[in-house]
Design an enzyme around this catalytic site. Structure first.
Site, PDB file in Angstrom:
ATOM      1  N   ASP A 159       0.851  -1.190   0.000  1.00 24.82           N
ATOM      2  CA  ASP A 159       0.000   0.000   0.000  1.00 24.82           C
ATOM      3  C   ASP A 159       0.883   1.236   0.000  1.00 24.82           C
ATOM      4  O   ASP A 159       2.113   1.133  -0.093  1.00 24.82           O
ATOM      5  CB  ASP A 159      -0.976  -0.015   1.191  1.00 24.82           C
ATOM      6  CG  ASP A 159      -2.323   0.618   0.813  1.00 24.82           C
ATOM      7  OD1 ASP A 159      -2.331   1.796   0.395  1.00 24.82           O
ATOM      8  OD2 ASP A 159      -3.357  -0.069   0.916  1.00 24.82           O
TER       9      ASP A 159
ATOM     10  N   HIS B 283      -2.676   3.423  -4.624  1.00 25.45           N
ATOM     11  CA  HIS B 283      -2.167   2.837  -3.366  1.00 25.45           C
ATOM     12  C   HIS B 283      -0.762   2.268  -3.571  1.00 25.45           C
ATOM     13  O   HIS B 283      -0.458   1.181  -3.080  1.00 25.45           O
ATOM     14  CB  HIS B 283      -3.122   1.754  -2.836  1.00 25.45           C
ATOM     15  CG  HIS B 283      -4.369   2.307  -2.182  1.00 25.45           C
ATOM     16  ND1 HIS B 283      -4.375   2.791  -0.896  1.00 25.45           N
ATOM     17  CD2 HIS B 283      -5.625   2.476  -2.652  1.00 25.45           C
ATOM     18  CE1 HIS B 283      -5.596   3.217  -0.595  1.00 25.45           C
ATOM     19  NE2 HIS B 283      -6.373   3.040  -1.647  1.00 25.45           N
TER      20      HIS B 283
ATOM     21  N   GLU C 193      -9.674   3.073  -5.159  1.00 21.65           N
ATOM     22  CA  GLU C 193      -9.298   4.461  -4.849  1.00 21.65           C
ATOM     23  C   GLU C 193      -8.098   4.951  -5.678  1.00 21.65           C
ATOM     24  O   GLU C 193      -7.030   5.219  -5.133  1.00 21.65           O
ATOM     25  CB  GLU C 193      -8.976   4.580  -3.352  1.00 21.65           C
ATOM     26  CG  GLU C 193     -10.169   4.278  -2.489  1.00 21.65           C
ATOM     27  CD  GLU C 193      -9.872   4.350  -0.985  1.00 21.65           C
ATOM     28  OE1 GLU C 193     -10.773   4.775  -0.248  1.00 21.65           O
ATOM     29  OE2 GLU C 193      -8.752   3.989  -0.565  1.00 21.65           O
TER      30      GLU C 193
HETATM   31  C1  TNX Z   1     -10.831   2.274   2.050  1.00 17.24           C
HETATM   32  S1  TNX Z   1     -11.761  -0.347   1.086  1.00 17.24           S
HETATM   33  C2  TNX Z   1      -9.772   1.565   1.517  1.00 17.24           C
HETATM   34  C3  TNX Z   1      -8.595   1.284   2.357  1.00 17.24           C
HETATM   35  C4  TNX Z   1      -8.704   1.928   3.709  1.00 17.24           C
HETATM   36  C5  TNX Z   1     -10.111   1.782   4.237  1.00 17.24           C
HETATM   37  C6  TNX Z   1     -10.271   2.334   5.629  1.00 17.24           C
HETATM   38  C7  TNX Z   1     -10.654  -0.144   0.131  1.00 17.24           C
HETATM   39  C8  TNX Z   1     -10.667  -1.090  -0.945  1.00 17.24           C
HETATM   40  N1  TNX Z   1      -9.815   0.902   0.316  1.00 17.24           N
HETATM   41  O1  TNX Z   1      -7.416   1.691   1.698  1.00 17.24           O
HETATM   42  O2  TNX Z   1      -7.777   1.311   4.553  1.00 17.24           O
HETATM   43  O3  TNX Z   1     -10.987   2.448   3.378  1.00 17.24           O
HETATM   44  O4  TNX Z   1     -11.502   1.960   6.170  1.00 17.24           O
END
Ligand code: TNX
Length: 373
Positions: free
Chosen positions: A35, A106, A170
């Site tokens: 990440d 990420h 994301e």
């Molecule tokens: C969203 S859920 C993210 C993570 C974070 C999380 C915190 C997802 C696929 N991505 O990178 O850790 O929210 O709740």
């Protein structure tokens, strides 16, 4: 799913995690290995991923709106031998370890290790010390694609699982919108715009895994933008899972309102440190609904199951992990093996089961650490 990227845990702890999964008849251990804040997966061809990407200078205190930092370096990475042993240990207990390598967002830790993977190769970035959604993403050159194909090849050598997770969540498009190389890629591939680079990138990696005989898995941001060969982990909306299932994709339910164990366990939870304002209490977990809307028999066949997520931005110790995971994971296991179970019946059985958790030293009832509240 355990996030060992935000906070590293040694493999000895992962074996205990597997023991507890097996106790609950959970048969997949999804390891989130990379990440923005850390790269834990050893890749012999690209050693800086762990040498540089495995360490950050410090960590943000509190949720992503915070401005405070702890001033303490954090890091760690696995060796190939440790991961192979973990895979064998888990297999002996009926558990398959599914690795996740995040892309094309990420990836800040990878960019810190190899700046040429980014959209601005002349720029030096640190391994991220903040929480939240990072703007930096992979570039879309042939070099980047080859680099990540190599990463996946080495990952597949260590993890024999049918499924291999390639992230996909994301991923801001801001860097691609400004990058001449990315815009050139858009033109050459005949894509609609920079936004189409995400599905295009995921398709390249999907093709690579499929050619190797594996099944790619990715997080769904919507129900429809992932390659058709991808198994979809829908985390934002159950509707995304059903949209994907209608397209013929396999789905794993990961609805954050029912399966995010980094969220508070109850209103005013002294375990605090929850990622969002949302509460995921036991009834919410046990109420997870895997029934397709309408006449969805065909879609139901494509539901592989559900997954509980522990994201660890704010969770650094095994005791804190277990306090957040248990007994919520008990509710998830009961639900997904037992179907439409009755909540009162579950809690009656859970009372007996808590004795086992106590005997195993799982701090399921009270926070095992001092809280600020
Ligand atoms: C969203 S859920 C993210 C993570 C974070 C999380 C915190 C997802 C696929 N991505 O990178 O850790 O929210 O709740």
């Amino acid at each position: 799913m355990l996030d060992v990227a935000r906070h590293f845990q040694p493999v000895a702890y992962l074996r205990r995690y597997v023991d507890l999964l097996a106790l609950h008849k959970l048969n997949v251990f999804h390891l989130h290995l990379t990440d923005d804040q850390g790269w834990r997966m050893p890749i012999a061809a690209h050693p800086r991923l762990t040498e540089i990407g495995g360490h950050r200078a410090e960590s943000m205190i509190g949720p992503s709106r915070s401005t405070r930092y702890d001033g303490t370096p954090h890091g760690g990475a696995y060796t190939a031998a440790e991961l192979r042993e973990l895979v064998a240990y888990a297999a002996a207990r009926g558990v398959t370890v599914v690795p996740e390598i995040e892309m094309p967002g990420h990836v800040r830790a990878a960019l810190a290790a190899y700046p040429e993977l980014g959209n601005d190769p002349g720029r030096t970035l640190d391994v991220w010390t903040r929480w939240g959604v990072c703007e930096n993403t992979l570039g879309v050159s042939d070099h980047v694609l080859d680099f990540f194909r190599t990463v996946l090849d080495e990952t597949m050598e260590i993890f024999p699982s049918a499924h291999v997770h390639i992230g996909g969540d994301e991923c801001p498009t801001t860097e691609w919108e400004r990058s001449p190389a990315a815009l050139d890629r858009v033109r050459r591939e005949g894509l609609a715009g920079p936004g189409a680079l995400h599905p295009w990138f995921m398709q390249q990696m999907t093709d690579h895994l499929v050619r190797a005989g594996r099944r790619p898995v990715a997080w769904a941001e919507t129900g429809t933008t992932l390659p058709e060969e991808c198994t979809v982990m829908s985390w934002r909306e159950p509707a995304h899972a059903w949209a994907a299932a209608r397209r013929g994709q396999h789905v794993v339910f990961a609805d954050h309102r029912a399966t995010y164990f980094d969220y508070a366990r109850e209103e005013g939870d002294p375990g605090l440190l929850a990622q969002s304002g949302l509460v995921v209490d036991l009834p919410a977990v046990h109420g997870l609904d895997l029934t397709p809307p309408g006449d969805g028999a065909a879609a139901a066949d494509r539901v592989l199951g559900a997954s509980g997520q522990l994201w660890t931005e704010l969770v650094a110790t095994p005791a804190h992990i277990e306090y957040l995971v248990y007994p919520r994971l008990c509710a998830l296991a009961d639900r997904i093996w037992g179907g439409a179970g009755d909540y009162a019946d579950f809690t009656a059985r859970l009372d007996g089961h808590r004795t086992r958790l106590d005997a195993l030293g799982v701090p399921h009832a009270r926070p095992p650490f001092a809280t600020a509240a």
